[in-house]
Design a protein around this motif. Structure first.
Motif, PDB file in Angstrom:
ATOM      1  N   LYS A  70       0.370   3.158   2.062  1.00 13.86           N
ATOM      2  CA  LYS A  70      -0.859   3.952   1.905  1.00 13.86           C
ATOM      3  C   LYS A  70      -0.527   5.446   1.829  1.00 13.86           C
ATOM      4  O   LYS A  70      -1.057   6.181   1.003  1.00 13.86           O
ATOM      5  N   MET A  71       0.392   5.897   2.696  1.00 12.26           N
ATOM      6  CA  MET A  71       0.813   7.309   2.702  1.00 12.26           C
ATOM      7  C   MET A  71       1.484   7.681   1.373  1.00 12.26           C
ATOM      8  O   MET A  71       1.288   8.768   0.844  1.00 12.26           O
ATOM      9  N   ARG A  72       2.291   6.755   0.858  1.00 13.43           N
ATOM     10  CA  ARG A  72       2.978   6.996  -0.416  1.00 13.43           C
ATOM     11  C   ARG A  72       1.963   7.118  -1.562  1.00 13.43           C
ATOM     12  O   ARG A  72       2.101   7.962  -2.443  1.00 13.43           O
ATOM     13  N   GLU A  73       0.941   6.265  -1.515  1.00  8.98           N
ATOM     14  CA  GLU A  73      -0.107   6.298  -2.557  1.00  8.98           C
ATOM     15  C   GLU A  73      -0.846   7.633  -2.548  1.00  8.98           C
ATOM     16  O   GLU A  73      -1.185   8.191  -3.587  1.00  8.98           O
ATOM     17  N   VAL A  74      -1.084   8.158  -1.349  1.00  4.87           N
ATOM     18  CA  VAL A  74      -1.791   9.431  -1.216  1.00  4.87           C
ATOM     19  C   VAL A  74      -0.913  10.592  -1.689  1.00  4.87           C
ATOM     20  O   VAL A  74      -1.399  11.645  -2.068  1.00  4.87           O
ATOM     21  N   GLY A  75       0.415  10.375  -1.660  1.00  6.43           N
ATOM     22  CA  GLY A  75       1.324  11.410  -2.158  1.00  6.43           C
ATOM     23  C   GLY A  75       2.316  11.957  -1.144  1.00  6.43           C
ATOM     24  O   GLY A  75       3.109  12.843  -1.455  1.00  6.43           O
ATOM     25  N   TYR A  76       2.296  11.437   0.085  1.00  8.59           N
ATOM     26  CA  TYR A  76       3.266  11.897   1.091  1.00  8.59           C
ATOM     27  C   TYR A  76       4.652  11.310   0.789  1.00  8.59           C
ATOM     28  O   TYR A  76       4.789  10.099   0.610  1.00  8.59           O
ATOM     29  N   GLU A  77       5.664  12.179   0.753  1.00  5.87           N
ATOM     30  CA  GLU A  77       7.020  11.715   0.448  1.00  5.87           C
ATOM     31  C   GLU A  77       7.962  11.844   1.647  1.00  5.87           C
ATOM     32  O   GLU A  77       9.178  11.870   1.506  1.00  5.87           O
ATOM     33  N   ILE A  78       7.382  11.937   2.840  1.00  5.85           N
ATOM     34  CA  ILE A  78       8.186  12.094   4.063  1.00  5.85           C
ATOM     35  C   ILE A  78       9.135  10.896   4.203  1.00  5.85           C
ATOM     36  O   ILE A  78       8.699   9.745   4.100  1.00  5.85           O
ATOM     37  N   PRO A  79      10.441  11.144   4.443  1.00  6.27           N
ATOM     38  CA  PRO A  79      11.377  10.033   4.657  1.00  6.27           C
ATOM     39  C   PRO A  79      10.955   9.167   5.845  1.00  6.27           C
ATOM     40  O   PRO A  79      10.447   9.692   6.847  1.00  6.27           O
ATOM     41  N   VAL A  80      11.154   7.847   5.713  1.00 10.43           N
ATOM     42  CA  VAL A  80      10.711   6.898   6.749  1.00 10.43           C
ATOM     43  C   VAL A  80      11.857   5.973   7.148  1.00 10.43           C
ATOM     44  O   VAL A  80      12.542   5.403   6.295  1.00 10.43           O
ATOM     45  N   ILE A  81      12.045   5.839   8.465  1.00  9.30           N
ATOM     46  CA  ILE A  81      12.935   4.803   8.998  1.00  9.30           C
ATOM     47  C   ILE A  81      12.039   3.768   9.675  1.00  9.30           C
ATOM     48  O   ILE A  81      11.254   4.112  10.564  1.00  9.30           O
ATOM     49  N   PHE A  82      12.150   2.512   9.235  1.00 12.64           N
ATOM     50  CA  PHE A  82      11.388   1.443   9.877  1.00 12.64           C
ATOM     51  C   PHE A  82      12.152   0.883  11.067  1.00 12.64           C
ATOM     52  O   PHE A  82      13.372   0.705  11.012  1.00 12.64           O
ATOM     53  N   LEU A  83      11.423   0.600  12.149  1.00  7.92           N
ATOM     54  CA  LEU A  83      11.956  -0.156  13.287  1.00  7.92           C
ATOM     55  C   LEU A  83      11.232  -1.481  13.306  1.00  7.92           C
ATOM     56  O   LEU A  83      10.013  -1.506  13.175  1.00  7.92           O
ATOM     57  N   THR A  84      11.968  -2.561  13.483  1.00  8.34           N
ATOM     58  CA  THR A  84      11.273  -3.845  13.455  1.00  8.34           C
ATOM     59  C   THR A  84      12.096  -4.973  14.039  1.00  8.34           C
ATOM     60  O   THR A  84      13.324  -4.913  14.069  1.00  8.34           O
ATOM     61  N   ALA A  85      11.374  -5.987  14.512  1.00  8.18           N
ATOM     62  CA  ALA A  85      12.037  -7.220  14.935  1.00  8.18           C
ATOM     63  C   ALA A  85      12.178  -8.154  13.732  1.00  8.18           C
ATOM     64  O   ALA A  85      12.853  -9.171  13.792  1.00  8.18           O
ATOM     65  N   LYS A  86      11.529  -7.801  12.614  1.00  6.65           N
ATOM     66  CA  LYS A  86      11.590  -8.620  11.396  1.00  6.65           C
ATOM     67  C   LYS A  86      12.888  -8.319  10.649  1.00  6.65           C
ATOM     68  O   LYS A  86      13.054  -7.230  10.132  1.00  6.65           O
ATOM     69  N   ASP A  87      13.788  -9.282  10.622  1.00  3.44           N
ATOM     70  CA  ASP A  87      15.081  -9.013   9.978  1.00  3.44           C
ATOM     71  C   ASP A  87      15.416  -9.985   8.852  1.00  3.44           C
ATOM     72  O   ASP A  87      16.548 -10.052   8.387  1.00  3.44           O
ATOM     73  N   LYS A  88      14.393 -10.760   8.421  1.00  5.37           N
ATOM     74  CA  LYS A  88      14.644 -11.657   7.281  1.00  5.37           C
ATOM     75  C   LYS A  88      14.713 -10.822   6.004  1.00  5.37           C
ATOM     76  O   LYS A  88      14.133  -9.741   5.913  1.00  5.37           O
ATOM     77  N   GLU A  89      15.413 -11.363   5.001  1.00  2.85           N
ATOM     78  CA  GLU A  89      15.646 -10.615   3.760  1.00  2.85           C
ATOM     79  C   GLU A  89      14.335 -10.162   3.122  1.00  2.85           C
ATOM     80  O   GLU A  89      14.212  -9.023   2.676  1.00  2.85           O
ATOM     81  N   LYS A  90      13.338 -11.053   3.110  1.00  5.53           N
ATOM     82  CA  LYS A  90      12.052 -10.696   2.469  1.00  5.53           C
ATOM     83  C   LYS A  90      11.341  -9.572   3.239  1.00  5.53           C
ATOM     84  O   LYS A  90      10.662  -8.732   2.659  1.00  5.53           O
ATOM     85  N   ASP A  91      11.538  -9.565   4.575  1.00  4.67           N
ATOM     86  CA  ASP A  91      10.929  -8.491   5.383  1.00  4.67           C
ATOM     87  C   ASP A  91      11.578  -7.150   5.075  1.00  4.67           C
ATOM     88  O   ASP A  91      10.897  -6.127   4.957  1.00  4.67           O
ATOM     89  N   LEU A  92      12.918  -7.163   4.951  1.00  3.53           N
ATOM     90  CA  LEU A  92      13.639  -5.933   4.623  1.00  3.53           C
ATOM     91  C   LEU A  92      13.189  -5.420   3.259  1.00  3.53           C
ATOM     92  O   LEU A  92      12.907  -4.242   3.076  1.00  3.53           O
ATOM     93  N   GLU A  93      13.109  -6.340   2.305  1.00  2.00           N
ATOM     94  CA  GLU A  93      12.705  -5.993   0.934  1.00  2.00           C
ATOM     95  C   GLU A  93      11.298  -5.395   0.940  1.00  2.00           C
ATOM     96  O   GLU A  93      11.042  -4.365   0.316  1.00  2.00           O
TER      97      GLU A  93
END
Length: 227
Positions: A70-93
């Protein structure tokens, strides 16, 4: 402290993890603003210009990657690091497709996260402060050199790391285990009880040959602190 003009947003719904991240990022000298959900972040972004966001995927309400998309759609280009317990390939993608720049799975190593933050800031063109001053000590972080009153003081790499650790934590008693992990790290296999005492004595003699400035004080039963 260094980096205080670099602001980082952390969005993490687990209060203890949020507190941990705020503490470690703050210790590195970053200005940190924490949120337990994405609810008020957009309003914050309208008024502030953070250099990076650390976003948990599993947030209440709007899921982390949906919020970033949503932030990207609005135009914010701030770099993002995700933290997550989801580590399956599709989640990473999914995370990268939604606009994430880097990814760390829980449980994560704090030191590694700090290194990734620094690397991502460099890639995005944010200059980290490479000069650190304390009293009459001036540390050049890029060249790993120390100057006292414009005179260069020869330090070994280990001595520089030891001094840097104290300058980042002034007036705080630093115990031996903390110093061992911060300074010696993986080399602590060769670490002995007297290693810190020997290193501290060498450092003190280099910084203050006349023993008149009192940079450090021993803290009985704990370790040392920078005065």
């Amino acid at each position: 402290m260094q980096n205080t003009d670099i602001e980082i947003i952390v969005i993490e719904d687990e209060a203890d993890i949020l507190e941990l991240l705020e503490y470690h990022l703050g210790k590195e000298g970053y200005a940190v603003t924490g949120f337990l959900s994405s609810e008020n972040v957009e309003q914050f972004l309208e008024e502030e210009n953070p250099a990076l966001m650390i976003v948990d995927r599993n947030l209440p309400g709007l899921e982390g990657s949906e919020f970033v998309a949503k932030m990207r759609e609005v135009g914010y280009e701030i770099p993002v690091i995700f933290l997550t317990a989801k580590d399956k390939e599709k989640d990473l993608e999914e995370g990268f497709v939604s606009g994430g720049d880097d990814y760390m799975t829980k449980p994560f190593n704090t030191k590694e996260l700090l290194l990734r933050v620094e690397a991502l800031l460099k890639r995005s063109g944010v200059r980290l402060s490479d000069k650190l001053k304390y009293r009459d000590l001036a540390l050049d972080m890029q060249k790993r050199e120390l100057f006292i009153d414009d005179k260069r003081i020869e330090l070994t790499n280990l001595e520089f790391k030891l001094l840097h650790t104290f300058v980042k934590n002034p007036h705080q008693p630093l115990d031996r285990d903390f110093l061992r992990d911060e300074v010696w790290g993986d080399d602590s296999i060769n670490f002995h009880d007297k290693t810190i005492n020997v290193a501290m004595n060498r450092l003190k003699k280099k910084l203050d040959p006349e023993a008149v400035k009192e940079y450090f004080a021993p803290v009985w039963g704990v370790g040392y602190k920078l005065l």
